[in-house]
Scaffold this motif. Sequence first.
Motif, PDB file in Angstrom:
ATOM      1  N   LEU A  48      45.671  33.293  53.746  1.00  0.00           N
ATOM      2  CA  LEU A  48      45.168  32.905  52.421  1.00  0.00           C
ATOM      3  C   LEU A  48      46.256  32.528  51.430  1.00  0.00           C
ATOM      4  CD1 LEU A  48      42.527  35.764  52.066  1.00  0.00           C
ATOM      5  CD2 LEU A  48      42.174  33.468  53.009  1.00  0.00           C
ATOM      6  N   GLY A  49      47.508  32.807  51.765  1.00  0.00           N
ATOM      7  CA  GLY A  49      48.605  32.500  50.857  1.00  0.00           C
ATOM      8  C   GLY A  49      49.015  33.697  50.022  1.00  0.00           C
ATOM      9  N   PRO A  50      50.177  33.621  49.379  1.00  0.00           N
ATOM     10  CA  PRO A  50      50.733  34.782  48.658  1.00  0.00           C
ATOM     11  C   PRO A  50      49.949  35.177  47.414  1.00  0.00           C
ATOM     12  CG  PRO A  50      52.069  32.826  48.283  1.00  0.00           C
ATOM     13  CD  PRO A  50      51.091  32.460  49.354  1.00  0.00           C
ATOM     14  N   GLN A  51      49.079  34.320  46.924  1.00  0.00           N
ATOM     15  CA  GLN A  51      48.302  34.627  45.723  1.00  0.00           C
ATOM     16  C   GLN A  51      46.866  35.049  46.054  1.00  0.00           C
ATOM     17  OE1 GLN A  51      49.980  34.687  42.848  1.00  0.00           O
ATOM     18  NE2 GLN A  51      51.757  34.052  44.061  1.00  0.00           N
ATOM     19  N   TYR A  52      46.661  35.633  47.230  1.00  0.00           N
ATOM     20  CA  TYR A  52      45.319  36.056  47.635  1.00  0.00           C
ATOM     21  C   TYR A  52      44.719  37.039  46.625  1.00  0.00           C
ATOM     22  CZ  TYR A  52      47.578  40.326  49.434  1.00  0.00           C
ATOM     23  OH  TYR A  52      48.290  41.495  49.551  1.00  0.00           O
ATOM     24  N   GLN A  53      43.394  37.093  46.605  1.00  0.00           N
ATOM     25  CA  GLN A  53      42.670  37.903  45.628  1.00  0.00           C
ATOM     26  C   GLN A  53      41.683  38.840  46.323  1.00  0.00           C
ATOM     27  OE1 GLN A  53      40.811  35.033  43.066  1.00  0.00           O
ATOM     28  NE2 GLN A  53      42.750  34.165  42.372  1.00  0.00           N
ATOM     29  N   ILE A  54      41.767  40.122  46.010  1.00  0.00           N
ATOM     30  CA  ILE A  54      40.824  41.115  46.533  1.00  0.00           C
ATOM     31  C   ILE A  54      39.553  41.033  45.684  1.00  0.00           C
ATOM     32  CG2 ILE A  54      40.409  43.577  46.905  1.00  0.00           C
ATOM     33  CD1 ILE A  54      43.566  43.793  47.048  1.00  0.00           C
ATOM     34  N   VAL A  55      38.422  40.714  46.314  1.00  0.00           N
ATOM     35  CA  VAL A  55      37.209  40.441  45.537  1.00  0.00           C
ATOM     36  C   VAL A  55      36.026  41.334  45.889  1.00  0.00           C
ATOM     37  CG1 VAL A  55      37.868  38.037  45.148  1.00  0.00           C
ATOM     38  CG2 VAL A  55      36.441  38.619  47.130  1.00  0.00           C
ATOM     39  N   GLU A  56      36.119  42.086  46.976  1.00  0.00           N
ATOM     40  CA  GLU A  56      34.943  42.847  47.414  1.00  0.00           C
ATOM     41  C   GLU A  56      35.368  44.133  48.110  1.00  0.00           C
ATOM     42  OE1 GLU A  56      31.238  42.430  50.644  1.00  0.00           O
ATOM     43  OE2 GLU A  56      32.874  40.976  50.612  1.00  0.00           O
ATOM     44  N   LEU A  57      34.643  45.205  47.823  1.00  0.00           N
ATOM     45  CA  LEU A  57      34.757  46.453  48.567  1.00  0.00           C
ATOM     46  C   LEU A  57      33.342  46.992  48.733  1.00  0.00           C
ATOM     47  CD1 LEU A  57      36.795  48.526  49.796  1.00  0.00           C
ATOM     48  CD2 LEU A  57      36.560  49.808  47.658  1.00  0.00           C
ATOM     49  N   GLY A  58      32.952  47.243  49.960  1.00  0.00           N
ATOM     50  CA  GLY A  58      31.601  47.730  50.197  1.00  0.00           C
ATOM     51  C   GLY A  58      31.485  48.278  51.604  1.00  0.00           C
ATOM     52  N   GLN A 107      52.095  47.936  41.275  1.00  0.00           N
ATOM     53  CA  GLN A 107      52.061  46.541  40.847  1.00  0.00           C
ATOM     54  C   GLN A 107      51.603  45.626  41.977  1.00  0.00           C
ATOM     55  OE1 GLN A 107      52.628  45.607  37.602  1.00  0.00           O
ATOM     56  NE2 GLN A 107      51.752  43.669  38.318  1.00  0.00           N
ATOM     57  N   GLN A 108      51.959  45.973  43.193  1.00  0.00           N
ATOM     58  CA  GLN A 108      51.546  45.190  44.357  1.00  0.00           C
ATOM     59  C   GLN A 108      50.021  45.053  44.425  1.00  0.00           C
ATOM     60  OE1 GLN A 108      52.642  47.022  48.064  1.00  0.00           O
ATOM     61  NE2 GLN A 108      51.570  45.515  49.322  1.00  0.00           N
ATOM     62  N   VAL A 109      49.312  46.121  44.047  1.00  0.00           N
ATOM     63  CA  VAL A 109      47.850  46.074  44.066  1.00  0.00           C
ATOM     64  C   VAL A 109      47.328  45.305  42.858  1.00  0.00           C
ATOM     65  CG1 VAL A 109      45.738  47.449  44.071  1.00  0.00           C
ATOM     66  CG2 VAL A 109      47.748  48.245  45.339  1.00  0.00           C
ATOM     67  N   ARG A 110      47.885  45.557  41.691  1.00  0.00           N
ATOM     68  CA  ARG A 110      47.430  44.859  40.485  1.00  0.00           C
ATOM     69  C   ARG A 110      47.572  43.344  40.633  1.00  0.00           C
ATOM     70  NH1 ARG A 110      50.037  47.954  35.266  1.00  0.00           N
ATOM     71  NH2 ARG A 110      50.080  50.082  36.115  1.00  0.00           N
ATOM     72  N   ASP A 111      48.611  42.918  41.318  1.00  0.00           N
ATOM     73  CA  ASP A 111      48.856  41.484  41.472  1.00  0.00           C
ATOM     74  C   ASP A 111      47.717  40.767  42.207  1.00  0.00           C
ATOM     75  OD1 ASP A 111      51.264  41.694  40.174  1.00  0.00           O
ATOM     76  OD2 ASP A 111      52.484  41.713  42.007  1.00  0.00           O
ATOM     77  N   HIS A 112      46.988  41.520  43.029  1.00  0.00           N
ATOM     78  CA  HIS A 112      45.968  40.886  43.873  1.00  0.00           C
ATOM     79  C   HIS A 112      44.544  41.324  43.553  1.00  0.00           C
ATOM     80  CE1 HIS A 112      49.028  39.063  46.401  1.00  0.00           C
ATOM     81  NE2 HIS A 112      49.649  40.234  46.429  1.00  0.00           N
ATOM     82  N   LEU A 113      44.408  42.317  42.691  1.00  0.00           N
ATOM     83  CA  LEU A 113      43.081  42.831  42.357  1.00  0.00           C
ATOM     84  C   LEU A 113      42.603  42.161  41.070  1.00  0.00           C
ATOM     85  CD1 LEU A 113      40.821  44.788  43.103  1.00  0.00           C
ATOM     86  CD2 LEU A 113      42.037  46.580  41.825  1.00  0.00           C
ATOM     87  N   HIS A 114      41.857  41.091  41.219  1.00  0.00           N
ATOM     88  CA  HIS A 114      41.401  40.305  40.080  1.00  0.00           C
ATOM     89  C   HIS A 114      39.998  40.771  39.700  1.00  0.00           C
ATOM     90  CE1 HIS A 114      44.474  36.900  40.165  1.00  0.00           C
ATOM     91  NE2 HIS A 114      44.844  37.748  41.111  1.00  0.00           N
ATOM     92  N   CYS A 115      39.921  41.704  38.772  1.00  0.00           N
ATOM     93  CA  CYS A 115      38.625  42.246  38.385  1.00  0.00           C
ATOM     94  C   CYS A 115      38.707  42.796  36.964  1.00  0.00           C
ATOM     95  CB  CYS A 115      38.183  43.342  39.348  1.00  0.00           C
ATOM     96  SG  CYS A 115      39.153  44.866  39.248  1.00  0.00           S
ATOM     97  N   PRO A 116      37.576  43.006  36.312  1.00  0.00           N
ATOM     98  CA  PRO A 116      37.598  43.575  34.961  1.00  0.00           C
ATOM     99  C   PRO A 116      38.177  44.991  34.953  1.00  0.00           C
ATOM    100  CG  PRO A 116      35.468  42.591  35.452  1.00  0.00           C
ATOM    101  CD  PRO A 116      36.223  42.629  36.742  1.00  0.00           C
TER     102      PRO A 116
END
Length: 270
Positions: A87-97, A239-248
């Motif tokens: 997905l590339g270095p700017q991947y985004q974590i969008v779902e957990l279920g 910070q490693q997690v914050r960089d990829h966790l795009h959520c409110p």
Amino acid sequence: MSDAGAAARAAIYDDGITACKGAFSAEWADTMREDIEKAFAEAIERPGGAVGRGPKRYYVEIHPEQMRGFVDLVTHPWVTAVCEAVLGPQYQIVELGFDIPFAGAVNQPWHRDFPMPEVTRTRRTLDSLAFNLTAVDTEEDMGPFEIAPGTQFDDSPEFEHGMFPPKSHYPRYEERAVRKYPKRGDISARSALTIHRGTRNESQQSRPVLVLGVDAPGGVNGEKHDTAVTRAYWETLPQQVRDHLHCPVVDVLTPITQKHTIEGLVMGEA
């Protein structure tokens, strides 16, 4: 790109799925199961908290802080290597279920989890991944996950809602079908476009499976999900997690009402 990432990317583009055996301990997976069962007990009691994916089969979306091992998972070297490679270095974590097929769950129809994105159709580029972690050691009678390798690029106007191939296509999937028997601590990574199904659970046990969804920049799967974190939890994240966790980031979490219903799965296989 790391060797592990390159190997995983090749497998996902060729077969639609790959795995890392023994990524975590069985004890880690047991803690994950405790969190899943607690979240399910809460979700099933509220409208829209748990969505049916067939008879005796449910999906529930949760917030990251409902899972004690969330940071362990999203910082695992294999997971990050696969995300970056595909997905590339700017991947985004969008779902957990998680999915839970209970005793009595039936065969699902062959399907993919969402319609093929245009970038995949026109460029053969995969822009999302689904990571799965079983909460139990999977046995044959527990309704194992079944996948048809190499079908992630299958495309036909006959697919109902872009997700459900007609029964005339089933021989192709049955010929390719592979059942998976992961153990606690294993992680798989797949394109959710790869044609698959849950099978009949003939045991008396449930088979909970965690789902982590990740998008490339510009991916649209995040629109189907409502992941959020509290400010207090956000402050604890590397910070490693914050960089990829795009959520409110919110003061108080709101229980998630499921958006991603898949109507074609409600009745199971006809």
